[in-house]
Write an enzyme that holds these catalytic residues in place. Structure first.
Site, mmCIF file in Angstrom:
data_model
loop_
_atom_site.group_PDB
_atom_site.id
_atom_site.type_symbol
_atom_site.label_atom_id
_atom_site.label_comp_id
_atom_site.label_asym_id
_atom_site.label_seq_id
_atom_site.Cartn_x
_atom_site.Cartn_y
_atom_site.Cartn_z
ATOM 1 N N CYS A 177 134.172 -19.195 26.192
ATOM 2 C CA CYS A 177 133.685 -17.643 25.815
ATOM 3 C C CYS A 177 134.691 -16.612 26.320
ATOM 4 O O CYS A 177 135.319 -16.790 27.511
ATOM 5 C CB CYS A 177 132.461 -17.682 26.579
ATOM 6 S SG CYS A 177 131.629 -16.002 26.344
ATOM 7 N N CYS B 4 133.502 -13.436 25.388
ATOM 8 C CA CYS B 4 132.622 -12.316 24.830
ATOM 9 C C CYS B 4 131.730 -11.964 25.700
ATOM 10 O O CYS B 4 131.278 -10.957 25.628
ATOM 11 C CB CYS B 4 132.128 -12.604 23.584
ATOM 12 S SG CYS B 4 130.674 -13.705 23.506
ATOM 13 N N HIS C 223 129.136 -14.972 20.256
ATOM 14 C CA HIS C 223 129.873 -13.673 19.673
ATOM 15 C C HIS C 223 129.786 -13.452 18.340
ATOM 16 O O HIS C 223 129.939 -12.218 17.943
ATOM 17 C CB HIS C 223 131.645 -14.288 20.010
ATOM 18 C CG HIS C 223 131.734 -15.551 19.289
ATOM 19 N ND1 HIS C 223 131.710 -16.713 19.521
ATOM 20 C CD2 HIS C 223 132.024 -15.756 17.749
ATOM 21 C CE1 HIS C 223 131.950 -17.679 18.797
ATOM 22 N NE2 HIS C 223 132.186 -17.124 17.807
ATOM 23 N N CYS D 52 131.508 -21.457 25.137
ATOM 24 C CA CYS D 52 131.279 -20.593 24.078
ATOM 25 C C CYS D 52 130.101 -21.192 23.230
ATOM 26 O O CYS D 52 129.828 -22.292 23.146
ATOM 27 C CB CYS D 52 132.318 -20.271 23.053
ATOM 28 S SG CYS D 52 131.713 -19.747 21.404
ATOM 29 N N LYS E 261 134.375 -10.914 41.048
ATOM 30 C CA LYS E 261 135.180 -11.085 39.621
ATOM 31 C C LYS E 261 134.723 -12.563 39.483
ATOM 32 O O LYS E 261 134.996 -13.502 40.128
ATOM 33 C CB LYS E 261 136.743 -10.995 40.108
ATOM 34 C CG LYS E 261 137.763 -11.176 38.818
ATOM 35 C CD LYS E 261 139.070 -10.895 39.143
ATOM 36 C CE LYS E 261 139.689 -11.372 40.400
ATOM 37 N NZ LYS E 261 141.338 -10.781 40.550
HETATM 38 S S1 FES Z 1 133.234 -16.291 22.535
HETATM 39 FE FE1 FES Z 1 131.434 -15.785 23.607
HETATM 40 S S2 FES Z 1 129.883 -16.877 22.920
HETATM 41 FE FE2 FES Z 1 131.530 -17.254 21.873
#
Ligand code: FES
Ligand code: FES
Lengths: 90, 90
Positions: B56, B58, B71, B67, B38
């Site tokens: 991040c 995503c 995304h 990030c 995890k």
């Molecule tokens: S939320 Fe994953 S790169 Fe921006």
């Protein structure tokens, strides 16, 4: 008789079909605030009340943007390995 | 002749198959630290250096857990609407 054979339409044959939910093709967030173009949340870290706060990164939490442990069910169901971001005051 | 007809094995018939990547069925994280059971990250918020830091959510960032804007490409490719968690010092 030859041309009659060629004229049998394709749709006369039995077909197998596979139904694929288009939404699910690579989509991470299936349910949260889908009316928003992009779901971004902000935390003013000086306002955190607890020593430790878990924020969701699996998009399956019922208390999003907070983590409610829903990643456990998601990981078990899919073989995934996602987990939260922990914010610590110390 | 009757029993001979019944003995034709199923595999003698032409078959159509659909290949599905098992990994992709509902999986959110396809590449990041898959050796971990995890993926959990911690931020000691008093150690944040900048007024604003994007984390991040995503699982497509090249600088995860930060990030990197990945995304945007993911959302465009899939129709998704995911975005980062912003940590603000004030
Ligand atoms: S939320 Fe994953 S790169 Fe921006
Ligand atoms: S519920 Fe989403 S990371 Fe825990």
């Amino acid at each position: 008789a030859f041309s009659q054979g060629l004229s049998v339409p394709n749709r006369a044959r039995p077909r197998r079909s596979v139904v694929v939910r288009a939404e699910a093709a690579g989509t991470i967030n299936t349910a949260i605030r889908k009316e928003e173009d992009k779901v971004v949340d902000s935390v003013v870290v000086t306002e955190l009340s607890k020593p430790l706060t878990a924020y969701c990164r699996c998009w399956r939490s019922g208390t999003f943007p907070l983590c409610d442990g829903g990643h456990v069910k998601h990981n078990k169901a899919t073989g995934d390995n996602v987990g939260p971001l922990l914010l610590k005051k110390q």
